[in-house]
Design a protein around this motif. Structure first.
Motif, PDB file in Angstrom:
ATOM      1  N   LEU A  46       0.819  -1.219   0.000  1.00 53.29           N
ATOM      2  CA  LEU A  46       0.000   0.000   0.000  1.00 53.29           C
ATOM      3  C   LEU A  46       0.852   1.269   0.000  1.00 53.29           C
ATOM      4  N   ALA A  47       2.146   1.144  -0.190  1.00 46.33           N
ATOM      5  CA  ALA A  47       3.012   2.325  -0.253  1.00 46.33           C
ATOM      6  C   ALA A  47       2.609   3.190  -1.446  1.00 46.33           C
ATOM      7  N   GLY A  48       2.652   4.501  -1.251  1.00 46.75           N
ATOM      8  CA  GLY A  48       2.425   5.424  -2.366  1.00 46.75           C
ATOM      9  C   GLY A  48       1.006   5.930  -2.518  1.00 46.75           C
ATOM     10  N   LEU A  49       0.095   5.528  -1.634  1.00 51.58           N
ATOM     11  CA  LEU A  49      -1.298   5.969  -1.765  1.00 51.58           C
ATOM     12  C   LEU A  49      -1.516   7.303  -1.044  1.00 51.58           C
ATOM     13  N   ASN A  50      -2.254   8.199  -1.697  1.00 54.20           N
ATOM     14  CA  ASN A  50      -2.647   9.486  -1.102  1.00 54.20           C
ATOM     15  C   ASN A  50      -1.459  10.311  -0.617  1.00 54.20           C
ATOM     16  N   LEU A  51      -0.421  10.379  -1.434  1.00 53.00           N
ATOM     17  CA  LEU A  51       0.740  11.200  -1.093  1.00 53.00           C
ATOM     18  C   LEU A  51       0.533  12.634  -1.596  1.00 53.00           C
ATOM     19  N   PRO A  52       1.315  13.596  -1.109  1.00 52.88           N
ATOM     20  CA  PRO A  52       1.147  14.983  -1.555  1.00 52.88           C
ATOM     21  C   PRO A  52       1.249  15.158  -3.069  1.00 52.88           C
ATOM     22  N   TYR A  53       2.067  14.325  -3.723  1.00 52.36           N
ATOM     23  CA  TYR A  53       2.200  14.432  -5.185  1.00 52.36           C
ATOM     24  C   TYR A  53       1.300  13.445  -5.927  1.00 52.36           C
ATOM     25  N   GLY A  54       0.280  12.908  -5.232  1.00 52.86           N
ATOM     26  CA  GLY A  54      -0.704  12.048  -5.886  1.00 52.86           C
ATOM     27  C   GLY A  54      -0.536  10.583  -5.541  1.00 52.86           C
ATOM     28  N   VAL A  56       0.574   6.859  -6.151  1.00 48.22           N
ATOM     29  CA  VAL A  56       1.563   6.070  -6.896  1.00 48.22           C
ATOM     30  C   VAL A  56       1.361   4.626  -6.441  1.00 48.22           C
ATOM     31  N   PRO A  57       0.428   3.875  -7.073  1.00 51.53           N
ATOM     32  CA  PRO A  57       0.068   2.542  -6.577  1.00 51.53           C
ATOM     33  C   PRO A  57       1.275   1.627  -6.384  1.00 51.53           C
ATOM     34  N   ALA A  58       1.390   1.079  -5.159  1.00 51.98           N
ATOM     35  CA  ALA A  58       2.503   0.206  -4.770  1.00 51.98           C
ATOM     36  C   ALA A  58       3.851   0.892  -4.995  1.00 51.98           C
ATOM     37  N   ALA A  59       3.833   2.229  -5.035  1.00 51.42           N
ATOM     38  CA  ALA A  59       5.026   3.054  -5.271  1.00 51.42           C
ATOM     39  C   ALA A  59       5.584   2.863  -6.683  1.00 51.42           C
ATOM     40  N   GLY A  60       4.823   2.152  -7.536  1.00 49.16           N
ATOM     41  CA  GLY A  60       5.335   1.868  -8.885  1.00 49.16           C
ATOM     42  C   GLY A  60       6.528   0.934  -8.864  1.00 49.16           C
ATOM     43  N   TYR A  61       6.676   0.198  -7.749  1.00 50.17           N
ATOM     44  CA  TYR A  61       7.880  -0.630  -7.575  1.00 50.17           C
ATOM     45  C   TYR A  61       7.538  -1.781  -6.636  1.00 50.17           C
ATOM     46  N   LEU A  62       7.509  -2.996  -7.166  1.00 49.90           N
ATOM     47  CA  LEU A  62       7.149  -4.161  -6.369  1.00 49.90           C
ATOM     48  C   LEU A  62       8.388  -4.763  -5.713  1.00 49.90           C
ATOM     49  N   THR A  63       8.299  -4.995  -4.407  1.00 49.06           N
ATOM     50  CA  THR A  63       9.389  -5.654  -3.697  1.00 49.06           C
ATOM     51  C   THR A  63       8.802  -6.751  -2.829  1.00 49.06           C
ATOM     52  N   GLY A  64       9.625  -7.720  -2.497  1.00 49.63           N
ATOM     53  CA  GLY A  64       9.147  -8.800  -1.643  1.00 49.63           C
ATOM     54  C   GLY A  64      10.176  -9.897  -1.532  1.00 49.63           C
ATOM     55  N   ALA A  65       9.777 -10.966  -0.861  1.00 51.80           N
ATOM     56  CA  ALA A  65      10.645 -12.135  -0.695  1.00 51.80           C
ATOM     57  C   ALA A  65       9.908 -13.370  -1.181  1.00 51.80           C
ATOM     58  N   GLY A  66      10.584 -14.181  -1.962  1.00 52.34           N
ATOM     59  CA  GLY A  66       9.998 -15.417  -2.474  1.00 52.34           C
ATOM     60  C   GLY A  66      11.104 -16.388  -2.836  1.00 52.34           C
ATOM     61  N   LYS A  67      10.719 -17.567  -3.240  1.00 53.44           N
ATOM     62  CA  LYS A  67      11.707 -18.593  -3.574  1.00 53.44           C
ATOM     63  C   LYS A  67      11.876 -18.720  -5.081  1.00 53.44           C
ATOM     64  N   ILE A  68      13.131 -18.876  -5.496  1.00 56.94           N
ATOM     65  CA  ILE A  68      13.467 -19.191  -6.883  1.00 56.94           C
ATOM     66  C   ILE A  68      14.345 -20.435  -6.846  1.00 56.94           C
ATOM     67  N   CYS A  69      13.844 -21.510  -7.431  1.00 49.84           N
ATOM     68  CA  CYS A  69      14.545 -22.810  -7.370  1.00 49.84           C
ATOM     69  C   CYS A  69      14.852 -23.207  -5.927  1.00 49.84           C
ATOM     70  N   GLY A  70      13.917 -22.902  -5.032  1.00 52.70           N
ATOM     71  CA  GLY A  70      14.076 -23.280  -3.633  1.00 52.70           C
ATOM     72  C   GLY A  70      14.932 -22.349  -2.808  1.00 52.70           C
ATOM     73  N   ARG A 457       3.632   5.628   3.489  1.00 50.68           N
ATOM     74  CA  ARG A 457       4.905   6.337   3.568  1.00 50.68           C
ATOM     75  C   ARG A 457       6.069   5.426   3.920  1.00 50.68           C
ATOM     76  N   LEU A 458       5.827   4.118   3.907  1.00 51.03           N
ATOM     77  CA  LEU A 458       6.863   3.123   4.166  1.00 51.03           C
ATOM     78  C   LEU A 458       7.452   3.244   5.561  1.00 51.03           C
ATOM     79  N   TRP A 459       6.625   3.584   6.549  1.00 52.30           N
ATOM     80  CA  TRP A 459       7.080   3.574   7.934  1.00 52.30           C
ATOM     81  C   TRP A 459       7.032   2.154   8.499  1.00 52.30           C
ATOM     82  N   ASP A 460       6.629   1.200   7.681  1.00 46.90           N
ATOM     83  CA  ASP A 460       6.526  -0.203   8.081  1.00 46.90           C
ATOM     84  C   ASP A 460       6.739  -1.047   6.840  1.00 46.90           C
TER      85      ASP A 460
END
Length: 472
Positions: A46-54, A56-70, A457-460
């Motif tokens: 939910l980063a980027g929602l309702n910011l002063p400059y409008g 920016v869904p998901a901040a326009g940048y997806l991050t996370g943790a997942g598995k690739i080939c285990g 605002r990515l405080w979490d």
């Protein structure tokens, strides 16, 4: 509903333009091809929602943790359907946080680069400071020096300073026809030299794989690019995490009941053991100092087979509770046991300072020091209120927990807005003019303390549903 909206990126029209006209895959399709077929954890969706400059869904940048080939990896992927792939300050902040997670947890990094570069109208928030754009490259160098692999896929434009991002990775894959890499694009070349050149001739995948040698792998299509990344990772001989444990017991009580147990009135606290009994294996919890400092619950339990120390708010963080917390955190650090903090700090009472309060301050300072110096993984879940200095001792954001998540009902603020009285007190003739200001401040605190304001605002690291806490 918010999550569903965010998952659509820049909207249906932008996705159609991206996939049909530009012949590229949507970022979430890319992740499906890249990651193993099992759930992954997305950071701060939910980063980027309702910011002063409008918005920016998901901040326009997806991050996370997942598995690739285990192998557990941190992924960082531009969503070019949001603002044309321009990098906004909130996207940069999200990228730096993902790199911090990779560094802290020694996780392999994968970049999916598809960006038109920095959003120039906000360049003062992207370039000059210590934690602005250049920090990305500094972090890449540190991560590489620690022997943690980094792999990049250029699956769209990679322009100007952003071109250094894949260049500093160990291996690069470029996709034919859609991946381009250069410092200055065709319009700038035309303006500077008068020469007309196509993006493909200037910095396409064939040029960089056959002539410049900037890329290590040429991929005819996106599907083959992600297969190539999976092959690279399968041969890295890198998996710093221990093998996952096999069987473990579920809690005796349903996790769905956590929805009804989420605190809503932050002036009082539900017995936190009701929440813990729905989170630990077999609902078994070995409590430490059960009868002392009872406004803080401490003890050991297992979560999906892993032994953890638990520190959970159960009221005001009193002097006795703080001393107990300090002792327990030091024990966990000594025994190399990760710590889970369940934070629901009581708002500070507006009372005159007394000797007992001074003792409480000293005890809280001791607990803060213990938490800051504990050399074990720390995860904080804000299950209710997160107010004032108590939140520091409970491993709030400024104490650098490995992860910090919020329940949707959480409130994060220096003080609770409900502690503000907007009505004049008896005998006070001068407060009438201040009523409006107090009401305005209270409304502002109410808005700014919500979990959604914090996460935007990515405080979490994201808002999670109470019933999903154990899986996260």
């Amino acid at each position: 509903e918010l999550l569903e909206t965010v998952r659509k990126g820049g909207g249906e029209n932008s996705i159609l333009h991206h996939t049909q006209r530009n012949k590229k895959l949507f970022v979430r399709q890319r992740l499906r091809l890249l990651l193993d077929e099992e759930p992954f954890l997305e950071f701060s969706p939910l980063a980027g929602l309702n910011l002063p400059y409008g918005d920016v869904p998901a901040a326009g940048y997806l991050t996370g943790a997942g598995k690739i080939c285990g192998v557990w990896c941190v992924f960082m992927a531009n969503d070019a359907t949001v603002k044309g792939g321009s990098l906004y300050p909130i996207a940069l902040k999200k990228q730096l946080r993902a790199q911090e997670i990779a560094l802290q947890n020694r996780l392999l990094s994968v970049f999916l680069v598809d960006s038109g570069g920095a959003f120039l109208p906000l360049q003062s928030e992207l370039f000059p400071d210590k934690l602005h754009g250049g920090r990305t490259f500094y972090n890449e160098a540190l991560i590489s020096a620690m022997g943690i692999p980094q792999v990049a896929v250029v699956c769209g434009p990679c322009v100007a300073g952003g071109a250094y991002l894949p260049m500093m990775a160990e291996e690069i894959v470029m996709v034919d026809k859609i991946g381009t890499l250069f410092l200055a694009g065709p319009p700038l070349v035309k303006a500077a030299t008068g020469e007309s050149v196509s993006a493909e001739d200037l910095g396409g995948a064939k040029l960089h794989s056959e002539v410049s040698g900037c890329t290590d792998h040429f991929a005819p299509s996106e599907k083959e690019a992600y297969e190539c990344v999976r092959n690279i990772i399968s041969t890295l001989n890198y998996d710093p995490l221990p093998e996952e444990l096999g069987e473990f017991e579920s809690p005796l009580f349903s996790q769905d009941e956590l929805l009804g147990l989420a605190p809503r009135d932050y002036r009082c606290t539900l017995p936190v053991k009701l929440i813990l009994s729905r989170l630990v294996d077999g609902s078994r919890f070995q409590e430490f100092k059960a009868n002392y400092g009872t406004t803080l619950v401490t003890g050991f339990g297992h979560v999906e087979g892993y032994l953890v120390g638990i520190v959970a708010s159960n009221g005001e963080l009193s002097q006795d509770a703080s001393l107990k917390g300090s002792h327990f955190v030091q024990l966990c650090s000594q025994r190399s046991i990760p710590i889970l903090f369940f934070q629901n700090t009581a708002p500070p009472a507006a009372e005159p300072t007394s000797i007992s309060k001074v003792g409480q301050l000293k005890a809280q300072a001791s607990m803060m020091a213990a938490v800051a110096c504990a050399a074990v993984p720390k995860i904080t879940i804000v299950i209710g209120g997160c107010f004032g200095a108590d939140s520091y001792a409970m491993c709030g954001r400024s104490f650098s927990p490995n992860f910090l998540f919020l329940w949707p009902n959480a409130r994060v603020a220096l003080v609770d807005s409900r502690h503000f009285c907007t009505n004049p007190q008896a005998g006070d003739n001068n407060c009438t003019g201040d009523d409006w200001e107090l009401k305005h401040l209270r409304d502002k605190l109410e808005e700014e303390s919500s979990a959604f304001y914090s996460s935007a605002r990515l405080w979490d690291d994201g808002i999670i549903l109470p019933q999903n806490t154990r899986q996260v």
